[in-house]
Design a protein around this motif. Sequence first.
Motif, PDB file in Angstrom:
ATOM      1  N   GLU A 129      13.132  -4.190 102.207  1.00  0.00           N
ATOM      2  CA  GLU A 129      13.251  -3.027 103.108  1.00  0.00           C
ATOM      3  C   GLU A 129      14.302  -3.287 104.185  1.00  0.00           C
ATOM      4  OE1 GLU A 129       8.723  -1.156 102.810  1.00  0.00           O
ATOM      5  OE2 GLU A 129       9.194  -2.641 104.346  1.00  0.00           O
ATOM      6  N   ALA A 130      14.384  -4.536 104.674  1.00  0.00           N
ATOM      7  CA  ALA A 130      15.412  -4.867 105.671  1.00  0.00           C
ATOM      8  C   ALA A 130      16.801  -4.745 105.066  1.00  0.00           C
ATOM      9  CB  ALA A 130      15.189  -6.272 106.210  1.00  0.00           C
ATOM     10  N   GLU A 131      16.958  -5.242 103.836  1.00  0.00           N
ATOM     11  CA  GLU A 131      18.244  -5.136 103.155  1.00  0.00           C
ATOM     12  C   GLU A 131      18.607  -3.677 102.896  1.00  0.00           C
ATOM     13  OE1 GLU A 131      21.817  -6.027 101.417  1.00  0.00           O
ATOM     14  OE2 GLU A 131      20.503  -7.250 102.691  1.00  0.00           O
ATOM     15  N   GLN A 132      17.613  -2.863 102.604  1.00  0.00           N
ATOM     16  CA  GLN A 132      17.881  -1.444 102.386  1.00  0.00           C
ATOM     17  C   GLN A 132      18.382  -0.784 103.657  1.00  0.00           C
ATOM     18  OE1 GLN A 132      14.455   0.957 101.572  1.00  0.00           O
ATOM     19  NE2 GLN A 132      15.654   2.614 100.612  1.00  0.00           N
ATOM     20  N   ARG A 133      17.797  -1.104 104.784  1.00  0.00           N
ATOM     21  CA  ARG A 133      18.220  -0.511 106.058  1.00  0.00           C
ATOM     22  C   ARG A 133      19.667  -0.925 106.391  1.00  0.00           C
ATOM     23  NH1 ARG A 133      12.794  -1.790 107.356  1.00  0.00           N
ATOM     24  NH2 ARG A 133      13.495  -3.745 108.366  1.00  0.00           N
ATOM     25  N   ARG A 134      19.986  -2.214 106.150  1.00  0.00           N
ATOM     26  CA  ARG A 134      21.343  -2.682 106.431  1.00  0.00           C
ATOM     27  C   ARG A 134      22.369  -1.981 105.547  1.00  0.00           C
ATOM     28  NH1 ARG A 134      25.216  -5.466 104.609  1.00  0.00           N
ATOM     29  NH2 ARG A 134      24.154  -5.778 102.643  1.00  0.00           N
ATOM     30  N   ALA A 135      22.021  -1.872 104.252  1.00  0.00           N
ATOM     31  CA  ALA A 135      22.966  -1.245 103.320  1.00  0.00           C
ATOM     32  C   ALA A 135      23.154   0.230 103.638  1.00  0.00           C
ATOM     33  CB  ALA A 135      22.460  -1.425 101.891  1.00  0.00           C
ATOM     34  N   GLU A 136      22.115   0.908 104.057  1.00  0.00           N
ATOM     35  CA  GLU A 136      22.222   2.330 104.382  1.00  0.00           C
ATOM     36  C   GLU A 136      23.057   2.537 105.637  1.00  0.00           C
ATOM     37  OE1 GLU A 136      18.183   3.617 104.568  1.00  0.00           O
ATOM     38  OE2 GLU A 136      18.054   4.005 102.395  1.00  0.00           O
ATOM     39  N   ARG A 137      22.921   1.635 106.649  1.00  0.00           N
ATOM     40  CA  ARG A 137      23.735   1.754 107.864  1.00  0.00           C
ATOM     41  C   ARG A 137      25.225   1.533 107.549  1.00  0.00           C
ATOM     42  NH1 ARG A 137      19.477  -1.283 110.194  1.00  0.00           N
ATOM     43  NH2 ARG A 137      20.795  -3.156 110.079  1.00  0.00           N
ATOM     44  N   TYR A 138      25.476   0.544 106.691  1.00  0.00           N
ATOM     45  CA  TYR A 138      26.872   0.256 106.311  1.00  0.00           C
ATOM     46  C   TYR A 138      27.470   1.435 105.563  1.00  0.00           C
ATOM     47  CZ  TYR A 138      30.860  -1.962 104.035  1.00  0.00           C
ATOM     48  OH  TYR A 138      32.127  -2.252 103.570  1.00  0.00           O
ATOM     49  N   PHE A 139      26.721   2.013 104.675  1.00  0.00           N
ATOM     50  CA  PHE A 139      27.218   3.159 103.905  1.00  0.00           C
ATOM     51  C   PHE A 139      27.457   4.351 104.826  1.00  0.00           C
ATOM     52  CE2 PHE A 139      26.200   7.043 101.415  1.00  0.00           C
ATOM     53  CZ  PHE A 139      27.336   7.048 100.615  1.00  0.00           C
ATOM     54  N   LYS A 140      26.633   4.513 105.828  1.00  0.00           N
ATOM     55  CA  LYS A 140      26.812   5.618 106.770  1.00  0.00           C
ATOM     56  C   LYS A 140      28.101   5.442 107.564  1.00  0.00           C
ATOM     57  CE  LYS A 140      24.441   8.114 110.458  1.00  0.00           C
ATOM     58  NZ  LYS A 140      23.245   8.168 111.334  1.00  0.00           N
ATOM     59  N   ARG A 141      28.389   4.203 107.978  1.00  0.00           N
ATOM     60  CA  ARG A 141      29.610   3.942 108.728  1.00  0.00           C
ATOM     61  C   ARG A 141      30.844   4.199 107.867  1.00  0.00           C
ATOM     62  NH1 ARG A 141      26.861  -0.696 110.590  1.00  0.00           N
ATOM     63  NH2 ARG A 141      28.168  -1.990 109.202  1.00  0.00           N
ATOM     64  N   MET A 142      30.741   3.799 106.621  1.00  0.00           N
ATOM     65  CA  MET A 142      31.864   4.003 105.713  1.00  0.00           C
ATOM     66  C   MET A 142      32.133   5.491 105.516  1.00  0.00           C
ATOM     67  SD  MET A 142      33.034   1.052 104.905  1.00  0.00           S
ATOM     68  CE  MET A 142      34.009   1.336 103.442  1.00  0.00           C
ATOM     69  N   MET A 143      31.102   6.284 105.478  1.00  0.00           N
ATOM     70  CA  MET A 143      31.271   7.714 105.275  1.00  0.00           C
ATOM     71  C   MET A 143      31.829   8.387 106.524  1.00  0.00           C
ATOM     72  SD  MET A 143      30.543   8.328 102.172  1.00  0.00           S
ATOM     73  CE  MET A 143      30.401  10.096 102.198  1.00  0.00           C
ATOM     74  N   GLU A 144      31.534   7.816 107.704  1.00  0.00           N
ATOM     75  CA  GLU A 144      31.996   8.412 108.954  1.00  0.00           C
ATOM     76  C   GLU A 144      33.376   7.898 109.382  1.00  0.00           C
ATOM     77  OE1 GLU A 144      28.875   7.504 111.634  1.00  0.00           O
ATOM     78  OE2 GLU A 144      27.538   9.090 110.881  1.00  0.00           O
ATOM     79  N   ALA A 145      33.850   6.830 108.742  1.00  0.00           N
ATOM     80  CA  ALA A 145      35.144   6.246 109.130  1.00  0.00           C
ATOM     81  C   ALA A 145      36.294   7.165 108.706  1.00  0.00           C
ATOM     82  CB  ALA A 145      35.298   4.869 108.485  1.00  0.00           C
ATOM     83  N   ASP A 146      37.454   6.946 109.348  1.00  0.00           N
ATOM     84  CA  ASP A 146      38.649   7.737 109.050  1.00  0.00           C
ATOM     85  C   ASP A 146      39.063   7.478 107.609  1.00  0.00           C
ATOM     86  OD1 ASP A 146      40.969   9.124 108.938  1.00  0.00           O
ATOM     87  OD2 ASP A 146      41.855   8.218 110.738  1.00  0.00           O
ATOM     88  N   ALA A 147      39.286   8.539 106.907  1.00  0.00           N
ATOM     89  CA  ALA A 147      39.625   8.413 105.492  1.00  0.00           C
ATOM     90  C   ALA A 147      40.928   7.653 105.282  1.00  0.00           C
ATOM     91  CB  ALA A 147      39.717   9.806 104.862  1.00  0.00           C
ATOM     92  N   ARG A 148      41.816   7.657 106.290  1.00  0.00           N
ATOM     93  CA  ARG A 148      43.078   6.975 106.137  1.00  0.00           C
ATOM     94  C   ARG A 148      42.909   5.465 106.195  1.00  0.00           C
ATOM     95  NH1 ARG A 148      46.390   9.932 110.759  1.00  0.00           N
ATOM     96  NH2 ARG A 148      44.366   9.563 111.736  1.00  0.00           N
ATOM     97  N   GLY A 149      41.826   4.958 106.816  1.00  0.00           N
ATOM     98  CA  GLY A 149      41.629   3.510 106.931  1.00  0.00           C
ATOM     99  C   GLY A 149      40.666   2.938 105.896  1.00  0.00           C
ATOM    100  N   ILE A 150      39.992   3.772 105.094  1.00  0.00           N
ATOM    101  CA  ILE A 150      38.993   3.316 104.115  1.00  0.00           C
ATOM    102  C   ILE A 150      39.392   3.820 102.742  1.00  0.00           C
ATOM    103  CG2 ILE A 150      36.582   3.355 103.429  1.00  0.00           C
ATOM    104  CD1 ILE A 150      37.089   1.896 106.028  1.00  0.00           C
ATOM    105  N   THR A 151      39.393   2.890 101.808  1.00  0.00           N
ATOM    106  CA  THR A 151      39.706   3.297 100.438  1.00  0.00           C
ATOM    107  C   THR A 151      38.460   3.862  99.748  1.00  0.00           C
ATOM    108  OG1 THR A 151      39.179   1.138  99.482  1.00  0.00           O
ATOM    109  CG2 THR A 151      41.447   1.461 100.284  1.00  0.00           C
ATOM    110  N   GLN A 152      38.697   4.579  98.670  1.00  0.00           N
ATOM    111  CA  GLN A 152      37.584   5.154  97.901  1.00  0.00           C
ATOM    112  C   GLN A 152      36.727   4.063  97.266  1.00  0.00           C
ATOM    113  OE1 GLN A 152      36.754   8.406  97.799  1.00  0.00           O
ATOM    114  NE2 GLN A 152      34.899   7.750  96.681  1.00  0.00           N
TER     115      GLN A 152
END
Length: 401
Positions: A129-152
């Motif tokens: 459950e802890a690993e799930q929370r960490r992975a979900e937070r990371y995925f949320k940041r990736m989705m909110e980051a500027d598209a020009r700085g993050i690859t698909q």
Amino acid sequence: MNNAGNNKSTIGSVIATVILVLASAIGGWVAREHKPEPKAKGMAMPAPQAQSVAVTQVKEMAYNLAERFVAHAEAMQEVDLLPQVDGYIKEMKFKEGDTVKTGQLLYVLDDERYLAIVNQRKADLAAAEAEQRRAERYFKRMMEADARGITQLERDNAEAAAESAKAAVLQAKANLVVAEYDLKKTKVYAPISGQIGKSNMYLGDYVAPSKGALARIVQIDPIRVTFPLTDRSYVAWRSQQLNGSAPDYRLRLLLPDGSEYSGLGEWAFDDNTMSKETATIIMRLKFPNPERMLIPNSYVTLLVDYKTPPKYLCVPQQALYDLSTGSRAVWVLKEDMTVEQRIVETREVSGGWTPVVEGLKLGEKVVISGISKLAPGMKVTLVEATSNDDLDPNFKPRIKE
């Protein structure tokens, strides 16, 4: 010489004549002594003496002759207690032969190993459950980051990590459920109510599913009683059921010692196949058995009669006699004190009284003693009948034969 012979011949003739005369005289005297006296003119012969008989009235009585079947007692349910997990027996919470209730705790196995596994599975679930929370937070940041700085590709990897963490949590939860189930199965409970038999394992014994049952529980209250019914009788009974004319049967039992069982049975169900070998079908009944008088696999006698028995005209058994033609008959007393032979049709005797299907009327009197000396039209005189329990309408014979 010739004169002498003639003299002897003459003397012999005279003697023979004398003897003949004396014999005739004596015979006449004897005949005269034994000759019956001549009857006086006009004297009547004495009338024949009337035969003394005892009679009883034809009565209307309930006829309830029980039909007998050899029956077999069976448990309603039988359960073998198989352990679901392996381990050493730590406690036994019953005594062999006890009557146990559904849900009652019977065996306790050593649960330390299973408790440790449960704690380990809980820790695995917490980490997942802890690993799930960490992975979900990371995925949320990736989705909110500027598209020009993050690859698909980075976004896809973050999403995959979140999904993998979610699956790991589900796996950890399933592992915990299995561990808790195994821990729960270290306690063995009674699945049904009944009598528990001999335990196959005792304190300190190592048990496992592959080692067989711990004990057997047999449900004996209520208990099932089965008996075979012939195909012809089954068809007749089933036809009565279908047309609504089936009588209300009374179901009783005789125990092996001949005594009558106190409880009454009720119909449960009939089998769904007929035996090819015996042309019978198994009928199953249910009886209350709170005192455990009926033991599974024992044989008893089933008595089947009517709750509301039909009534027939009845005569005592001793009033009937057999004719050479194969029929049965009785002597009926007429109003002029003579007897009449009456052929009757009867059923099987019950309690000393025989039901008469045809040949008599209610209230007629039949002869019950002196039968062998009677003839049609003979005059009779009445005497009191000897005491006989069979003549008492309230007499109830013993069921035991």
